[in-house]
Design a protein around this motif. Structure first.
Motif, PDB file in Angstrom:
ATOM      1  N   MET A   1       0.304  11.915  28.944  1.00 20.99           N
ATOM      2  CA  MET A   1       0.826  11.505  29.257  1.00 20.99           C
ATOM      3  C   MET A   1       1.478  10.204  28.965  1.00 20.99           C
ATOM      4  O   MET A   1       1.489   9.212  28.531  1.00 20.99           O
ATOM      5  CB  MET A   1       0.416  10.905  30.885  1.00 20.99           C
ATOM      6  N   LEU A   2       3.073   9.736  29.972  1.00 22.39           N
ATOM      7  CA  LEU A   2       3.934   8.658  29.316  1.00 22.39           C
ATOM      8  C   LEU A   2       3.857   7.907  30.432  1.00 22.39           C
ATOM      9  O   LEU A   2       4.581   7.955  31.291  1.00 22.39           O
ATOM     10  CB  LEU A   2       4.582   9.668  28.355  1.00 22.39           C
ATOM     11  N   ASP A   3       3.589   6.712  30.272  1.00 19.32           N
ATOM     12  CA  ASP A   3       4.226   5.883  31.078  1.00 19.32           C
ATOM     13  C   ASP A   3       5.550   4.476  30.330  1.00 19.32           C
ATOM     14  O   ASP A   3       4.998   4.180  29.329  1.00 19.32           O
ATOM     15  CB  ASP A   3       2.453   4.600  31.310  1.00 19.32           C
ATOM     16  N   ILE A   4       6.118   4.496  31.797  1.00 22.64           N
ATOM     17  CA  ILE A   4       7.424   3.933  30.739  1.00 22.64           C
ATOM     18  C   ILE A   4       7.108   2.425  32.295  1.00 22.64           C
ATOM     19  O   ILE A   4       7.448   2.923  33.256  1.00 22.64           O
ATOM     20  CB  ILE A   4       8.757   4.317  31.486  1.00 22.64           C
ATOM     21  N   ARG A   5       7.730   1.632  31.391  1.00 22.17           N
ATOM     22  CA  ARG A   5       7.955   0.622  32.151  1.00 22.17           C
ATOM     23  C   ARG A   5       8.573  -0.831  31.808  1.00 22.17           C
ATOM     24  O   ARG A   5       9.336  -0.516  30.820  1.00 22.17           O
ATOM     25  CB  ARG A   5       6.664  -0.425  32.060  1.00 22.17           C
ATOM     26  N   MET A   6       9.898  -0.497  33.068  1.00 23.94           N
ATOM     27  CA  MET A   6      11.140  -1.136  33.263  1.00 23.94           C
ATOM     28  C   MET A   6      10.272  -2.674  33.306  1.00 23.94           C
ATOM     29  O   MET A   6      10.038  -3.082  33.881  1.00 23.94           O
ATOM     30  CB  MET A   6      11.407  -1.200  34.155  1.00 23.94           C
ATOM     31  N   GLU A  10      13.139  -7.601  29.007  1.00 20.11           N
ATOM     32  CA  GLU A  10      12.589  -7.321  27.992  1.00 20.11           C
ATOM     33  C   GLU A  10      12.846  -5.942  27.360  1.00 20.11           C
ATOM     34  O   GLU A  10      11.762  -6.234  26.644  1.00 20.11           O
ATOM     35  CB  GLU A  10      10.973  -7.847  28.243  1.00 20.11           C
ATOM     36  N   GLY A  11      13.391  -5.229  27.718  1.00 22.03           N
ATOM     37  CA  GLY A  11      13.566  -4.183  27.485  1.00 22.03           C
ATOM     38  C   GLY A  11      12.444  -2.923  28.194  1.00 22.03           C
ATOM     39  O   GLY A  11      12.127  -3.715  29.344  1.00 22.03           O
ATOM     40  N   ILE A  12      12.537  -2.179  27.752  1.00 24.86           N
ATOM     41  CA  ILE A  12      11.409  -1.281  28.664  1.00 24.86           C
ATOM     42  C   ILE A  12       9.962  -0.606  27.208  1.00 24.86           C
ATOM     43  O   ILE A  12      10.130  -0.814  26.008  1.00 24.86           O
ATOM     44  CB  ILE A  12      12.055   0.752  28.114  1.00 24.86           C
ATOM     45  N   ALA A  13       8.616  -1.088  27.945  1.00 26.94           N
ATOM     46  CA  ALA A  13       7.632  -0.861  26.833  1.00 26.94           C
ATOM     47  C   ALA A  13       7.179   0.809  27.503  1.00 26.94           C
ATOM     48  O   ALA A  13       7.013   1.469  28.493  1.00 26.94           O
ATOM     49  CB  ALA A  13       6.470  -1.244  27.755  1.00 26.94           C
ATOM     50  N   LEU A  14       6.619   1.833  26.746  1.00 28.75           N
ATOM     51  CA  LEU A  14       5.922   3.105  26.612  1.00 28.75           C
ATOM     52  C   LEU A  14       5.147   3.146  26.239  1.00 28.75           C
ATOM     53  O   LEU A  14       4.386   2.151  25.495  1.00 28.75           O
ATOM     54  CB  LEU A  14       6.665   3.626  25.755  1.00 28.75           C
ATOM     55  N   ILE A  15       3.747   3.457  27.326  1.00 29.52           N
ATOM     56  CA  ILE A  15       2.948   3.912  26.393  1.00 29.52           C
ATOM     57  C   ILE A  15       1.986   5.004  26.809  1.00 29.52           C
ATOM     58  O   ILE A  15       2.447   5.559  27.801  1.00 29.52           O
ATOM     59  CB  ILE A  15       1.874   2.450  27.739  1.00 29.52           C
ATOM     60  N   GLY A  16       1.532   4.911  26.050  1.00 29.85           N
ATOM     61  CA  GLY A  16       1.140   6.726  25.948  1.00 29.85           C
ATOM     62  C   GLY A  16       1.462   8.000  24.815  1.00 29.85           C
ATOM     63  O   GLY A  16       1.453   7.706  23.940  1.00 29.85           O
ATOM     64  N   ARG A  17       1.899   8.582  25.109  1.00 36.74           N
ATOM     65  CA  ARG A  17       2.217   9.940  24.381  1.00 36.74           C
ATOM     66  C   ARG A  17       3.852  10.119  24.144  1.00 36.74           C
ATOM     67  O   ARG A  17       3.496  11.118  25.684  1.00 36.74           O
ATOM     68  CB  ARG A  17       1.301  10.715  24.426  1.00 36.74           C
ATOM     69  N   ALA A  21       6.793  17.611  26.959  1.00 34.23           N
ATOM     70  CA  ALA A  21       6.565  17.358  28.452  1.00 34.23           C
ATOM     71  C   ALA A  21       7.001  15.983  28.629  1.00 34.23           C
ATOM     72  O   ALA A  21       8.057  16.017  29.604  1.00 34.23           O
ATOM     73  CB  ALA A  21       5.725  17.348  28.989  1.00 34.23           C
ATOM     74  N   GLN A  22       7.492  14.937  28.100  1.00 31.31           N
ATOM     75  CA  GLN A  22       7.620  13.645  28.009  1.00 31.31           C
ATOM     76  C   GLN A  22       8.955  13.293  28.151  1.00 31.31           C
ATOM     77  O   GLN A  22       9.474  12.417  28.717  1.00 31.31           O
ATOM     78  CB  GLN A  22       6.571  12.734  28.127  1.00 31.31           C
ATOM     79  N   GLY A  43       2.146   0.416  23.027  1.00 32.11           N
ATOM     80  CA  GLY A  43       1.428   0.998  23.571  1.00 32.11           C
ATOM     81  C   GLY A  43       1.670   2.504  23.197  1.00 32.11           C
ATOM     82  O   GLY A  43       0.766   3.787  23.652  1.00 32.11           O
ATOM     83  N   LEU A  44       2.696   2.478  22.593  1.00 30.45           N
ATOM     84  CA  LEU A  44       2.712   4.500  22.373  1.00 30.45           C
ATOM     85  C   LEU A  44       1.936   4.903  21.529  1.00 30.45           C
ATOM     86  O   LEU A  44       1.950   4.440  20.101  1.00 30.45           O
ATOM     87  CB  LEU A  44       4.582   4.073  21.759  1.00 30.45           C
ATOM     88  N   ASP A  45       0.978   5.826  21.265  1.00 30.46           N
ATOM     89  CA  ASP A  45      -0.209   6.146  20.265  1.00 30.46           C
ATOM     90  C   ASP A  45       0.524   7.657  19.821  1.00 30.46           C
ATOM     91  O   ASP A  45       0.172   7.625  18.757  1.00 30.46           O
ATOM     92  CB  ASP A  45      -1.554   6.725  21.080  1.00 30.46           C
TER      93      ASP A  45
END
Length: 94
Positions: A1-6, A10-17, A21-22, A43-45
């Motif tokens: 799962m990927l969490d995309i946080r605007m 400060e830009g965009i943070a990507l968290i997860g995978r 699929a994402q 936070g991108l693994d």
């Protein structure tokens, strides 16, 4: 799962995978970016080739307009994948 946080200003943070699929979901977000965009990858693994493909396509589009995709806080595992793909210089990773 990927969490995309605007993050405003400060830009965009990507968290997860970021996997196959994402990748389309991230592509839709990044395609809406018209100027230099910062991606915080702290936070991108994991990143797969479809995820790399999205980043490369967006980087090329932005570079053609005189802008760029700025990758910051790249985790060692993700950095290694970009290194083996020969993309460290393309993205300007230090």
């Amino acid at each position: 799962m990927l969490d995309i946080r605007m993050r405003e200003g400060e830009g965009i943070a990507l968290i997860g995978r970021l996997d196959a699929a994402q990748a389309p979901r991230l592509a839709a977000v990044l395609d809406a970016q018209a100027t230099t965009t910062m991606l915080d990858l702290a936070g991108l693994d994991y990143i797969s080739s479809p995820g790399i493909g999205v980043l490369v396509r967006v980087q090329k589009r932005l570079q053609a307009a005189g802008d760029r995709l700025q990758l910051v806080h790249v985790q060692p595992r993700v950095r290694a994948v970009l290194h083996f793909a020969g993309l460290e210089e393309f993205f300007g990773l230090e």
